[in-house]
Design a protein around this motif. Structure first.
Motif, mmCIF file in Angstrom:
data_model
loop_
_atom_site.group_PDB
_atom_site.id
_atom_site.type_symbol
_atom_site.label_atom_id
_atom_site.label_comp_id
_atom_site.label_asym_id
_atom_site.label_seq_id
_atom_site.Cartn_x
_atom_site.Cartn_y
_atom_site.Cartn_z
ATOM 1 N N GLN A 22 4.552 12.017 -2.316
ATOM 2 C CA GLN A 22 4.937 10.972 -1.349
ATOM 3 C C GLN A 22 4.694 11.432 0.088
ATOM 4 N N LEU A 23 5.104 12.664 0.382
ATOM 5 C CA LEU A 23 4.955 13.150 1.772
ATOM 6 C C LEU A 23 3.498 13.359 2.149
ATOM 7 N N ALA A 24 2.720 13.878 1.199
ATOM 8 C CA ALA A 24 1.310 14.165 1.490
ATOM 9 C C ALA A 24 0.554 12.885 1.836
ATOM 10 N N ARG A 25 0.993 11.747 1.296
ATOM 11 C CA ARG A 25 0.250 10.499 1.497
ATOM 12 C C ARG A 25 0.935 9.558 2.488
ATOM 13 N N PHE A 26 2.109 9.957 2.991
ATOM 14 C CA PHE A 26 2.889 9.074 3.870
ATOM 15 C C PHE A 26 2.123 8.828 5.177
ATOM 16 N N GLU A 27 2.001 7.579 5.551
ATOM 17 C CA GLU A 27 1.298 7.170 6.781
ATOM 18 C C GLU A 27 -0.162 7.624 6.796
ATOM 19 N N ARG A 28 -0.796 7.667 5.618
ATOM 20 C CA ARG A 28 -2.198 8.123 5.551
ATOM 21 C C ARG A 28 -3.145 7.014 5.102
ATOM 22 N N GLY A 29 -2.822 5.764 5.371
ATOM 23 C CA GLY A 29 -3.746 4.681 5.027
ATOM 24 C C GLY A 29 -3.980 4.514 3.537
ATOM 25 N N ILE A 30 -2.912 4.514 2.771
ATOM 26 C CA ILE A 30 -3.038 4.367 1.320
ATOM 27 C C ILE A 30 -3.273 2.905 0.941
ATOM 28 N N ARG A 31 -3.712 2.719 -0.296
ATOM 29 C CA ARG A 31 -3.941 1.368 -0.810
ATOM 30 C C ARG A 31 -2.609 0.712 -1.170
ATOM 31 N N THR A 77 14.826 -0.322 -25.926
ATOM 32 C CA THR A 77 15.499 0.466 -26.962
ATOM 33 C C THR A 77 16.442 1.472 -26.303
ATOM 34 N N ARG A 78 17.633 1.630 -26.883
ATOM 35 C CA ARG A 78 18.598 2.518 -26.236
ATOM 36 C C ARG A 78 18.772 3.859 -26.932
ATOM 37 N N GLY A 79 18.255 4.025 -28.134
ATOM 38 C CA GLY A 79 18.509 5.260 -28.877
ATOM 39 C C GLY A 79 17.662 6.426 -28.397
ATOM 40 N N GLY A 80 18.040 7.631 -28.799
ATOM 41 C CA GLY A 80 17.241 8.826 -28.527
ATOM 42 C C GLY A 80 17.243 9.218 -27.060
ATOM 43 N N TYR A 81 16.211 9.952 -26.677
ATOM 44 C CA TYR A 81 16.094 10.450 -25.300
ATOM 45 C C TYR A 81 15.205 9.505 -24.504
ATOM 46 N N CYS A 82 15.729 8.995 -23.406
ATOM 47 C CA CYS A 82 14.951 8.073 -22.572
ATOM 48 C C CYS A 82 15.066 8.483 -21.106
ATOM 49 N N TRP A 83 13.938 8.806 -20.506
ATOM 50 C CA TRP A 83 13.891 9.126 -19.070
ATOM 51 C C TRP A 83 13.693 7.820 -18.312
ATOM 52 N N ILE A 84 14.526 7.606 -17.296
ATOM 53 C CA ILE A 84 14.463 6.345 -16.541
ATOM 54 C C ILE A 84 14.026 6.687 -15.115
ATOM 55 N N LEU A 85 12.865 6.187 -14.754
ATOM 56 C CA LEU A 85 12.207 6.654 -13.521
ATOM 57 C C LEU A 85 11.851 5.513 -12.577
ATOM 58 N N ASP A 86 12.179 5.687 -11.302
ATOM 59 C CA ASP A 86 11.533 4.891 -10.258
ATOM 60 C C ASP A 86 10.700 5.879 -9.449
ATOM 61 N N PRO A 87 9.356 5.770 -9.551
ATOM 62 C CA PRO A 87 8.501 6.775 -8.921
ATOM 63 C C PRO A 87 8.584 6.747 -7.395
ATOM 64 N N LEU A 88 8.905 5.583 -6.856
ATOM 65 C CA LEU A 88 9.047 5.444 -5.396
ATOM 66 C C LEU A 88 10.045 4.328 -5.164
ATOM 67 N N ASP A 89 11.242 4.681 -4.767
ATOM 68 C CA ASP A 89 12.254 3.670 -4.471
ATOM 69 C C ASP A 89 12.305 3.534 -2.955
ATOM 70 N N GLY A 90 12.028 2.307 -2.499
ATOM 71 C CA GLY A 90 11.876 2.099 -1.057
ATOM 72 C C GLY A 90 10.405 1.891 -0.721
ATOM 73 N N THR A 91 9.695 1.248 -1.632
ATOM 74 C CA THR A 91 8.244 1.061 -1.453
ATOM 75 C C THR A 91 7.919 0.274 -0.179
ATOM 76 N N THR A 92 8.721 -0.747 0.123
ATOM 77 C CA THR A 92 8.423 -1.547 1.327
ATOM 78 C C THR A 92 8.566 -0.672 2.577
ATOM 79 N N ASN A 93 9.621 0.135 2.619
ATOM 80 C CA ASN A 93 9.769 1.080 3.740
ATOM 81 C C ASN A 93 8.550 1.993 3.808
ATOM 82 N N TYR A 94 8.198 2.571 2.685
ATOM 83 C CA TYR A 94 7.094 3.536 2.610
ATOM 84 C C TYR A 94 5.792 2.898 3.121
#
Ligand code: IPD
Ligand code: CA
Ligand code: CA
Length: 272
Positions: A22-31, A77-94
């Motif tokens: 996130q930091l490496a690409r912040f304010e670098r004209g990303i798509r 599905t709720r069983g087993g091991y589940c990783w719950i990820l938001d890769p970038l929270d605050g996308t509009t800010n970013y």
């Protein structure tokens, strides 16, 4: 029994690596593309999610990943091991070059949240929690505030991407809290909002129509910092329910009462 330390180490490794991207690409004209009228997605959202999915697949081939950008059938599905990820929270800010964003990752085991990690790379703040082990900020124990009444409270909220369709309800509730609290903020990252409640910087957070990845890690971090989380209707917290009230505990009933009164003024029995 606390989860294997490799699990929490992986959660931390993942969000720190996300922060580097996130930091490496912040304010670098990303798509930047649009998923909806006001719902943005950047190439960084996608890159971070790919990276975390690859890390989990390599280390724990049997685990599932529930994440925002590449969803699959069976995600509920709720069983087993589940990783719950938001890769970038605050996308509009970013996307606008505003430095309030993070990545957030939780681990659910058989339907129960066990671990959470949220990392803000700009401020180098790593919020973590393990069920029953407390919450930490950069390794230091976290505690919610001791504020007792709304008039002394700093609250925070957010608005979903369908805000234009439910403006009256969202603004009405915002106004009800504005009338009663010391201050109300809207920062643009639900995960950081929750962590700030856990850290005692904010005293309460509510939001409707959120997704599991917005709230899973932050909710556990609040609970482990001594706060309380529920639905906005007071029901037991469920990260898939779509709504949340997270507070320092002392304000919880007062905030629920404001929400209930607001719902009554709209039409009886509504919680949406
Ligand atoms: C959004 C942020 C925002 C909240 C929205 C979320 P995103 O997530 O957390 O604060 O108000 O409801 O969708 O799109 O930046 O990952
Ligand atoms: Ca989000
Ligand atoms: Ca996101």
């Amino acid at each position: 029994m606390p989860p294997d330390p490799i699990l929490s180490a992986t959660a931390i490794e993942a969000v720190l690596a996300a922060g580097r991207i996130q930091l490496a690409r912040f304010e670098r004209g990303i798509r930047i593309d649009k998923k909806g009228r006001i719902d943005l997605v950047t190439e960084v959202d996608l890159e971070v999610e790919r990276m975390v999915r690859a890390l989990v697949a390599e280390r724990f081939p049997g685990h599932r990943v529930l994440a925002e950008e590449f969803r699959a059938s069976g995600d509920d599905t709720r069983g087993g091991y589940c990783w719950i990820l938001d890769p970038l929270d605050g996308t509009t800010n970013y996307a606008h070059g505003l430095s309030c964003f993070c990545s957030t990752l939780a681990l659910e085991i058989d339907g129960r949240l066990e671990l959470g990690a949220v990392y803000d790379p700009v401020r180098r703040e790593l919020f973590t929690a393990e069920r029953g082990q407390g919450a930490r900020l950069n390794g230091q124990p976290l505690r919610v505030s001791r504020v007792e009444t709304l008039i002394d409270a700093m609250l925070v909220t957010g608005f979903p991407y369908d805000v234009h369709e439910t403006l009256d309800d969202l603004v009405g509730l915002f106004s009800a809290f504005l009338e009663r609290a010391q201050a109300v903020r809207r920062l643009g990252s639900a995960a950081l909002d929750l962590c700030y409640v856990a850290a005692g910087r904010m005293d309460g957070f509510w939001e409707k129509r959120l997704k599991p990845w917005d709230v899973a890690a932050g909710a556990l971090i609040i609970e482990e910092a001594g706060g309380r989380v529920s639905g906005v209707d007071g029901a037991c917290f469920d990260c898939r329910a779509g709504h949340i009230l997270g507070t320092n505990g002392r304000l919880h009933e007062e905030m629920l009462a404001v929400i209930a009164l607001h719902n009554l003024s709209r039409s009886p029995m509504r919680t949406d």
